[in-house]
Design a protein around this motif. Structure first.
Motif, PDB file in Angstrom:
ATOM      1  N   GLN A   1       0.926  -1.250   0.028  1.00 32.12           N
ATOM      2  CA  GLN A   1       0.036   0.132  -0.320  1.00 32.12           C
ATOM      3  C   GLN A   1       0.440   1.309   0.165  1.00 32.12           C
ATOM      4  O   GLN A   1       1.301   1.772  -1.082  1.00 32.12           O
ATOM      5  N   ILE A   2       1.721   1.221   0.899  1.00 36.69           N
ATOM      6  CA  ILE A   2       2.797   2.400   0.907  1.00 36.69           C
ATOM      7  C   ILE A   2       3.397   2.882  -0.707  1.00 36.69           C
ATOM      8  O   ILE A   2       3.597   4.023  -0.950  1.00 36.69           O
ATOM      9  N   ALA A   3       4.001   1.770  -1.233  1.00 38.19           N
ATOM     10  CA  ALA A   3       4.999   1.579  -2.727  1.00 38.19           C
ATOM     11  C   ALA A   3       3.178   2.225  -3.459  1.00 38.19           C
ATOM     12  O   ALA A   3       3.844   2.815  -4.912  1.00 38.19           O
ATOM     13  N   GLU A   4       2.095   2.004  -3.530  1.00 40.79           N
ATOM     14  CA  GLU A   4       0.654   2.442  -4.485  1.00 40.79           C
ATOM     15  C   GLU A   4       0.960   3.812  -3.906  1.00 40.79           C
ATOM     16  O   GLU A   4       0.472   4.122  -5.028  1.00 40.79           O
ATOM     17  N   ASP A   5       0.555   4.691  -2.714  1.00 38.95           N
ATOM     18  CA  ASP A   5       0.898   5.762  -2.959  1.00 38.95           C
ATOM     19  C   ASP A   5       1.742   6.383  -2.961  1.00 38.95           C
ATOM     20  O   ASP A   5       1.723   7.567  -3.609  1.00 38.95           O
ATOM     21  N   ILE A   6       3.232   6.083  -3.119  1.00 39.05           N
ATOM     22  CA  ILE A   6       4.452   6.952  -3.826  1.00 39.05           C
ATOM     23  C   ILE A   6       4.295   6.981  -5.535  1.00 39.05           C
ATOM     24  O   ILE A   6       4.607   7.943  -5.674  1.00 39.05           O
ATOM     25  N   VAL A   7       3.257   5.214  -6.234  1.00 40.48           N
ATOM     26  CA  VAL A   7       3.641   5.377  -7.413  1.00 40.48           C
ATOM     27  C   VAL A   7       2.642   6.947  -8.103  1.00 40.48           C
ATOM     28  O   VAL A   7       2.789   7.457  -8.899  1.00 40.48           O
ATOM     29  N   TYR A   8       1.680   7.034  -6.859  1.00 41.63           N
ATOM     30  CA  TYR A   8       0.573   7.762  -7.753  1.00 41.63           C
ATOM     31  C   TYR A   8       0.786   9.089  -7.666  1.00 41.63           C
ATOM     32  O   TYR A   8       0.222   9.643  -7.987  1.00 41.63           O
ATOM     33  N   ASP A   9       1.095   9.111  -6.310  1.00 37.61           N
ATOM     34  CA  ASP A   9       1.926  10.431  -6.110  1.00 37.61           C
ATOM     35  C   ASP A   9       2.810  10.900  -6.995  1.00 37.61           C
ATOM     36  O   ASP A   9       2.806  11.855  -7.600  1.00 37.61           O
ATOM     37  N   LEU A  10       3.857  10.235  -7.948  1.00 44.99           N
ATOM     38  CA  LEU A  10       4.821  10.582  -8.707  1.00 44.99           C
ATOM     39  C   LEU A  10       3.743  10.322 -10.008  1.00 44.99           C
ATOM     40  O   LEU A  10       4.440  11.092 -10.849  1.00 44.99           O
ATOM     41  N   ILE A  11       2.746   9.692 -10.922  1.00 47.58           N
ATOM     42  CA  ILE A  11       1.878   9.395 -11.406  1.00 47.58           C
ATOM     43  C   ILE A  11       1.105  10.992 -11.507  1.00 47.58           C
ATOM     44  O   ILE A  11       1.171  11.918 -12.996  1.00 47.58           O
ATOM     45  N   ASP A  12       0.963  11.217 -10.134  1.00 50.12           N
ATOM     46  CA  ASP A  12      -0.087  12.336 -10.653  1.00 50.12           C
ATOM     47  C   ASP A  12       0.805  14.090 -10.662  1.00 50.12           C
ATOM     48  O   ASP A  12       0.432  14.826 -11.520  1.00 50.12           O
ATOM     49  N   GLU A  13       1.970  13.664 -10.094  1.00 51.25           N
ATOM     50  CA  GLU A  13       3.217  14.460 -10.411  1.00 51.25           C
ATOM     51  C   GLU A  13       3.474  15.098 -11.951  1.00 51.25           C
ATOM     52  O   GLU A  13       3.561  16.224 -12.354  1.00 51.25           O
ATOM     53  N   VAL A  14       3.994  14.001 -12.132  1.00 55.09           N
ATOM     54  CA  VAL A  14       4.205  13.911 -14.231  1.00 55.09           C
ATOM     55  C   VAL A  14       3.086  14.737 -14.508  1.00 55.09           C
ATOM     56  O   VAL A  14       3.270  14.783 -15.575  1.00 55.09           O
ATOM     57  N   ASP A  15       1.750  13.424 -14.202  1.00 52.07           N
ATOM     58  CA  ASP A  15       0.536  13.952 -15.037  1.00 52.07           C
ATOM     59  C   ASP A  15       0.278  16.178 -14.770  1.00 52.07           C
ATOM     60  O   ASP A  15       0.054  16.429 -15.957  1.00 52.07           O
ATOM     61  N   PHE A  16       0.649  16.292 -13.995  1.00 52.34           N
ATOM     62  CA  PHE A  16       0.378  17.732 -13.966  1.00 52.34           C
ATOM     63  C   PHE A  16       1.331  18.615 -14.667  1.00 52.34           C
ATOM     64  O   PHE A  16       0.993  19.737 -14.769  1.00 52.34           O
ATOM     65  N   TRP A  17       2.403  18.481 -14.346  1.00 44.09           N
ATOM     66  CA  TRP A  17       3.634  18.815 -15.124  1.00 44.09           C
ATOM     67  C   TRP A  17       3.532  18.722 -16.686  1.00 44.09           C
ATOM     68  O   TRP A  17       3.653  19.686 -17.753  1.00 44.09           O
ATOM     69  N   MET A  18       3.106  17.668 -17.318  1.00 44.32           N
ATOM     70  CA  MET A  18       3.054  17.685 -18.934  1.00 44.32           C
ATOM     71  C   MET A  18       2.239  18.988 -18.629  1.00 44.32           C
ATOM     72  O   MET A  18       2.167  18.760 -20.555  1.00 44.32           O
ATOM     73  N   LEU A  19       0.951  18.598 -18.532  1.00 50.58           N
ATOM     74  CA  LEU A  19      -0.350  19.652 -18.721  1.00 50.58           C
ATOM     75  C   LEU A  19       0.118  21.008 -18.571  1.00 50.58           C
ATOM     76  O   LEU A  19      -0.132  21.770 -19.507  1.00 50.58           O
ATOM     77  N   ASP A  20       1.249  21.451 -17.615  1.00 47.17           N
ATOM     78  CA  ASP A  20       1.168  22.212 -17.696  1.00 47.17           C
ATOM     79  C   ASP A  20       2.453  22.760 -18.497  1.00 47.17           C
ATOM     80  O   ASP A  20       1.998  23.994 -18.727  1.00 47.17           O
ATOM     81  N   ALA A  21       3.125  22.095 -19.099  1.00 53.30           N
ATOM     82  CA  ALA A  21       3.998  22.381 -19.734  1.00 53.30           C
ATOM     83  C   ALA A  21       3.359  22.701 -21.516  1.00 53.30           C
ATOM     84  O   ALA A  21       3.814  23.355 -22.309  1.00 53.30           O
TER      85      ALA A  21
END
Length: 597
Positions: free
Chosen positions: A527-547
């Protein structure tokens, strides 16, 4: 003298017969259309009429429309000069992504790890000090709260990512518990001085086979002789009562386990199973669960792929004949969408999100309507009144094939009290009916949680492993009986499964990961690994949207990384406030207040 002409010979029948020219009545009677000197008595009715004009649609004038307040813009009128310029960057197709809330940069204290809740000692029971937990937020009023922390590496996510507070281990959740629950310092034992109150764990099961143990610290007193207690004598004890089982997030925390359709529980009195507040005999000879007994609970859930077939309505009993717990790796994993906004409560920042609400169909199942007349029953759809099954018309009443709960007492299997548990993936679980809540989204924490409820002095301790008190046979462990790690790595760094020497461990490794019975402590790590992975996915997704929307503000030149590193090592507010433009404008983090019960 006129000469007689010989008749002309008839020709052969023509290939085509000439058709009569269509004529109107005036042409057939050879009457002029208008009068003339040669025909002054022409009837006026024979005069040719002019073709009728089309009626034009009457439109109101511009002044009348403006007086009525009607929009006078002409949306259908094309532009005189259409814009043929293409945008520099085309936006990607619409995808389901989390809602991003714009807030100002965090304060310096938000970069520190969240502090644990404060404890106020209340009583001592079973050689344990139980405390009242305060200075923390509780999940109620259709909202769920999780700890978060500011991280300068998560600029596109507006600084915050998910974390947890001490103690960092599988335990009871301080947010997922009634306000009348008392905890020990480790968060693994609970009691209460009130009526039945529930506490759920901070880890949930979504697929596979999982196991945890519960030791009754205070409850039904054990008999002085070998015979078991009768229900009358057990209910007269003053040690309180304990109920244990599995519960979903929609289960009410101020009720016992097994009260509604969202939890499955066991009573300590007579060992009865209880679901929908309907107790039924389960343990042979009505044997009660007494103080000192260790009750093991094993949960089996089918794979998420089969689970989605059930909620999507594509499950076929003739085709889906296996639980598919260890399928081949899918090319695309399921997506978690978490609509969270950072809020502040007593100086600590939490993520606030909408909680899933109860379903009317399951409430009606618990409280059935009064018996209808024969005519009303006949008029009703027979399929809608069918018992819960994997293909029920109502998604909330669909059950999971191959799902079950097994019960152990002091390491001995007692039986399987529950099978065909209710499905929990959306749309079986619906979001709260509030403004801004989106339905049909999985936030990754939907599932069945270990749950314990206590009553007037009843106390229980929970154990998620790996060192269990009475482990059942076949329970997988991370370390084999020969002391060798179950998984090892070769020289190239790839994981390989070494062949254990013990035959029991060999049988465990012959099965897949989800097919093996594992302790809930392992699920906590996943569960901890899933939280870390999806936090990173959200960050990359928002960064691409801003770009795509504004390449200059996305920090592609490396300036954002340098400023983020300086903010991470900063000791004063000046450096953090310098990131206002990168973090984006917005409102302050909302401060909320919860009333004490």
């Amino acid at each position: 003298m006129a000469t007689e002409t010989s008749p002309r010979p008839r020709s052969a029948t023509p290939a085509t017969i000439p058709q009569k020219r269509p004529m109107n009545l005036d042409d057939e009677q050879h009457i002029p259309a208008v009068s003339s000197p040669l025909n002054p008595d022409a009837p006026p009715s024979r005069a040719r009429k002019a073709p009728a004009r089309e009626q034009r649609e009457k439109k109101e004038s511009l002044k009348k429309r403006e007086a009525k307040g009607v929009d006078t813009t002409r949306s259908s009128t094309p532009d005189a000069k259409p814009n043929t310029k293409r945008s520099k960057v085309e936006k990607p197709p619409d995808v389901v992504r989390p809602v991003r809330y714009y807030t100002k940069p965090p304060s310096q204290s938000d970069f520190d790890a969240p502090r644990p809740p404060l404890f106020n000692p209340v009583l001592t029971k079973a050689n344990r000090d139980f405390n009242e937990c305060f200075e923390h937020i509780s999940n109620k009023k259709s909202f769920r709260y999780t700890n978060c922390i500011a991280d300068p590496a998560f600029l596109s996510s507006r600084w915050f990512r998910q974390t947890d507070a001490e103690p960092f281990e599988p335990r009871f959740s301080f947010q997922e518990a009634s306000s009348h629950i008392l905890f020990d310092s480790a968060g693994r034992s609970i009691t209460t001085e009130k009526g039945f109150r529930m506490a759920r764990a901070n880890v949930c099961a979504r697929e596979g086979r999982w196991y945890y143990e519960c030791k009754i610290l205070s409850g039904v007193k054990p008999p002085a002789h070998e015979t078991s207690l009768t229900p009358q004598s057990a209910s007269s004890t003053d040690g309180g009562h304990v109920r244990l089982g599995w519960a979903r997030r929609e289960a009410n925390l101020d009720t016992p386990v097994g009260f509604d359709a969202y939890s499955y529980g066991l009573r300590d009195v007579s060992g009865q199973k209880i679901h929908l507040s309907r107790p039924k005999d389960f343990v042979p000879f009505n044997e009660s669960f007494c103080e000192g007994d260790v009750i093991g609970l094993e949960l089996t859930l089918p794979s998420l792929a089969l689970h989605r077939k059930v909620v999507e309505g594509s499950y076929n009993k003739a085709v889906d004949v296996s639980d598919d717990l260890d399928p081949h790796p899918a090319a695309e994993a399921s997506d978690f969408v978490r609509d969270r906004v950072p809020i502040r409560y007593k100086g600590v920042v939490y993520f606030e999100q909408f909680e899933y609400s109860s379903s009317k169909d399951l409430e009606d199942l618990m409280n059935p309507a009064p018996s209808l007349s024969n005519a009303a029953v006949a008029a009703k759809d027979a399929a809608a009144t069918a018992p819960p099954n994997p293909n029920h018309p109502s998604v909330a009443l669909r059950t999971l094939p191959f799902s079950s709960i097994k019960i152990y007492k002091n390491g001995k299997l007692l039986g399987t009290p529950f099978t065909d548990l209710f499905a929990f993936l959306p749309p079986a679980s619906k979001a709260a009916t509030q403004q801004g809540a989106r339905d049909g989204l999985d936030d990754g924490m939907l599932g069945y949680f270990p749950a314990i409820s206590v009553f007037r002095g009843g106390a229980a301790e929970i154990n998620f492993g790996p060192e269990f008190w009475c482990p059942p046979s076949g329970l997988a462990t991370s370390v084999g009986d020969d002391g060798q790690d179950a998984d090892d790595y070769d020289m190239n760094g790839s994981a390989v499964a070494l062949a254990p020497k013990d035959p029991k461990t060999q049988r465990q490794h012959s099965q897949g990961k989800n097919s093996r019975l594992r302790g809930m402590g392992e699920r906590y790590v996943e569960q901890i690994a899933e939280d870390i992975v999806y936090d990173l996915i959200d960050e990359v997704d928002f960064w691409m949207l801003d770009a795509m929307e504004n390449p200059d503000a996305a920090g592609t030149d490396g300036t954002s990384t340098q400023k983020a590193q300086s903010a991470f090592t900063a000791t004063g507010m000046e450096t953090v406030e310098g990131l206002t433009q990168l973090g984006g404008g917005g409102g302050e983090i909302k401060e909320i207040v919860q009333e004490e019960e």
